[in-house]
Design a protein around this motif. Sequence first.
Motif, PDB file in Angstrom:
ATOM      1  N   ALA A 133       2.649   1.693  -3.341  1.00  0.00           N
ATOM      2  CA  ALA A 133       1.744   2.253  -4.349  1.00  0.00           C
ATOM      3  C   ALA A 133       1.567   3.752  -4.146  1.00  0.00           C
ATOM      4  CB  ALA A 133       0.394   1.537  -4.293  1.00  0.00           C
ATOM      5  N   ALA A 134       1.488   4.176  -2.882  1.00  0.00           N
ATOM      6  CA  ALA A 134       1.330   5.609  -2.597  1.00  0.00           C
ATOM      7  C   ALA A 134       2.554   6.396  -3.052  1.00  0.00           C
ATOM      8  CB  ALA A 134       1.086   5.816  -1.108  1.00  0.00           C
ATOM      9  N   ARG A 186      -0.854  -1.431  -8.848  1.00  0.00           N
ATOM     10  CA  ARG A 186      -1.290  -2.806  -8.538  1.00  0.00           C
ATOM     11  C   ARG A 186      -1.072  -3.716  -9.748  1.00  0.00           C
ATOM     12  NH1 ARG A 186      -1.823  -2.506  -2.981  1.00  0.00           N
ATOM     13  NH2 ARG A 186      -2.708  -0.442  -2.524  1.00  0.00           N
ATOM     14  N   GLY A 217       2.559   6.765  -6.649  1.00  0.00           N
ATOM     15  CA  GLY A 217       1.592   7.780  -7.033  1.00  0.00           C
ATOM     16  C   GLY A 217       2.200   9.170  -7.073  1.00  0.00           C
ATOM     17  N   ASP A 227       0.829  -1.200   0.000  1.00  0.00           N
ATOM     18  CA  ASP A 227       0.000   0.000   0.000  1.00  0.00           C
ATOM     19  C   ASP A 227       0.869   1.258   0.000  1.00  0.00           C
ATOM     20  OD1 ASP A 227      -2.280  -1.535   0.046  1.00  0.00           O
ATOM     21  OD2 ASP A 227      -2.643  -1.282   2.209  1.00  0.00           O
ATOM     22  N   ASP A 283      -2.920   4.268  -8.586  1.00  0.00           N
ATOM     23  CA  ASP A 283      -2.978   3.097  -7.719  1.00  0.00           C
ATOM     24  C   ASP A 283      -3.272   1.841  -8.535  1.00  0.00           C
ATOM     25  OD1 ASP A 283      -3.202   2.115  -4.753  1.00  0.00           O
ATOM     26  OD2 ASP A 283      -4.971   1.280  -5.775  1.00  0.00           O
TER      27      ASP A 283
END
Length: 221
Positions: free
Chosen positions: A159-160, A173, A163, A156, A169
Amino acid sequence: MAGGEIHSVKRHLAVDAERYDTEIRRFIPHYDEMIATAVELLLVLAPAAGQILDLGGGTGALSAAVLEGDGDMLREARRRLARYGNRVSFEQRSFLDPLPAADVVVASLALHHVHDLHTKTQLFRSIHDALAPGGVLLNLDAVVSEGARLSGLVFDRMAARMGDHGISDAEARGHFAAWAEEDRYFPLEAELRALSQAGFDEVECFWRRELCAVTCALRGS
């Protein structure tokens, strides 16, 4: 510098080798900090190292950083490191082939292509045996956590961070799913245990950001 297992960065990351150094900073947002940490550790632990083996050397980014202070990937590394002349040599072979003697072994985002922990422990043992007494292994690579909840949090947060570099996101993934088809990430604790089981006297993790870590192992004197 050893090229490692045959691996297509174009297929794996959907980028050409020439664009790798730009794109890897989007996929691994703390990439430069990771490389800098490895160089700092080498300056402290092996300031007079004569022979440095870079396993799975990619485009030569880590080798270039150390010197300063697949087929496509190997060609890009040759181009990038040409200015160092005979201080650098290249070989394309399997990680599991016999390794040449070295004072230091480094690997950057390479050893996660070894899928079996037993085989990886054997590789660590081969590295240990190739190192001179007091030699240093630095492994810059992806690791996860033992438990599913914390491991999920790692992805998580990764992914942030991606970003922040324009990767949505959903795209992040998708990358994780694609990488999982070729990569195998072990828990950090398992990586450190494997290093100890391979014969290294001291092992430690000196840096970790989301999915990536810098682990260090010392052969006894």
